[in-house]
Design an enzyme around this catalytic site. Sequence first.
Site, PDB file in Angstrom:
ATOM      1  CE  LYS A   1       1.884 -17.884  -2.330  1.00  0.00           C
ATOM      2  NZ  LYS A   1       0.997 -19.070  -2.309  1.00  0.00           N
TER       3      LYS A   1
ATOM      4  CG  ASP B   1      -1.887 -20.404  -0.901  1.00  0.00           C
ATOM      5  OD1 ASP B   1      -1.310 -20.319   0.209  1.00  0.00           O
ATOM      6  OD2 ASP B   1      -1.418 -21.069  -1.848  1.00  0.00           O
TER       7      ASP B   1
ATOM      8  CG  ASP C   1      -8.018  -4.910   1.870  1.00  0.00           C
ATOM      9  OD1 ASP C   1      -8.972  -4.428   2.498  1.00  0.00           O
ATOM     10  OD2 ASP C   1      -7.951  -4.941   0.625  1.00  0.00           O
TER      11      ASP C   1
ATOM     12  CG  ASP D   1     -13.515  -7.235   2.457  1.00  0.00           C
ATOM     13  OD1 ASP D   1     -13.294  -6.475   3.420  1.00  0.00           O
ATOM     14  OD2 ASP D   1     -13.939  -6.836   1.351  1.00  0.00           O
TER      15      ASP D   1
ATOM     16  CE1 TYR E   1      -3.327  -2.830   0.805  1.00  0.00           C
ATOM     17  CE2 TYR E   1      -4.593  -0.838   1.190  1.00  0.00           C
ATOM     18  CZ  TYR E   1      -4.544  -2.193   0.956  1.00  0.00           C
ATOM     19  OH  TYR E   1      -5.713  -2.913   0.865  1.00  0.00           O
TER      20      TYR E   1
END
Length: 355
Positions: A190, A223, A247, A251, A143
């Site tokens: 990751k 993942d 983020d 959600d 970001y």
Amino acid sequence: MEKTIAVIAGDGIGPEITSEAVRVLEEVADRFGHVFTFDERLVGGAAYDAHGDCLPDSTLEACKRADAVLLGAVGGPKWDSLHPEKRPERRALLTLRRELGLFANLRPAKVWPCLRDASPLKPEILDGGLDLLVVRELTGGVYFGRHEFSADGRSAVDTMPYSVPEIERIARVAFAAAEKRRGKVVCVDKANVLATSRLWRETVKRLHAEEAPGLELEFMYVDNAAMQLVRAPGRFDVILTENMFGDILSDEASQITGSIGLLPSASLRADGFGMFEPIHGSAPDIAGRGIANPLAAILSASLLLRHGFGLAAEAEAVDRAVSLALEAGLRTADTGGGASTREAGDAVISKLKRL
Ligand code: IPM
Ligand code: MG
């Protein structure tokens, strides 16, 4: 207690839901003998339309001066064509996060027992429960890296920088939260691909050994985490992760609870100063119709009381009032009912009055 709260309601459903949160805070002030002063300022597209800037200096200064910031939502199709640097999301939201130093984003997600039917997950999966806290790093990573197009516009690059101190300070927040919860931290990364993730792993592992060896710590690729969240959401307590993974996973977690309209968040600085906002956006499709769910905003006000002002009993009262209102059947459109935004606010306030 006397406190000033900067209220930046923003765009879309922001003003509708924020005014219900303010009414709840006024009721809390009344009940518990506090004086809250609300300093209302423009932010996002609303500020752009009035001043040509999604984050006017006067708004930023008011936020810096205040004891806490209550934010609604920013953005909408009307401002989508602005230059990326000027858009509400980048210019207002990300600048506020960076300028106010709000590196720690807490996003609690839980299934309210009476709303279990609203969750898209099968009851047997939800039987394991869902009560987790996403601790999202908020002022670093992709970001805040470089975002650039090549001169010919045929390639682009985004960078994802992280440093050891940035990782340490957010890991400490996650460890402290886990101490007060079920003592389990899953660090999501990751690390099979990204260098920053390897740095996260090394740093979090070392800090855990040095400062919080009593906590259970697990590392999980993002993942797999996305998959485990819908397979066995009950296994998560605290999820510690970098900005973009947080983020996305927050959600996903919100949908498991039944509606994104129920999830609050706190964005905090080390000294406890914070900005409090629902995790949903400005929902332009339903803006102005008075049907948005204000509970995420009201629960954000509760986080403001708890984390911003250290008022645990007051926060507890707001949470309890929300819970009682839901149990009594309060349902806005997103949870399959017909209550308006104002009626939902009224329902919470009437429970609060009777506590
Ligand atoms: C959030 C939002 C923001 C984010 C957007 C609006 C920039 O999705 O707070 O989760 O990605 O952080
Ligand atoms: Mg988001």
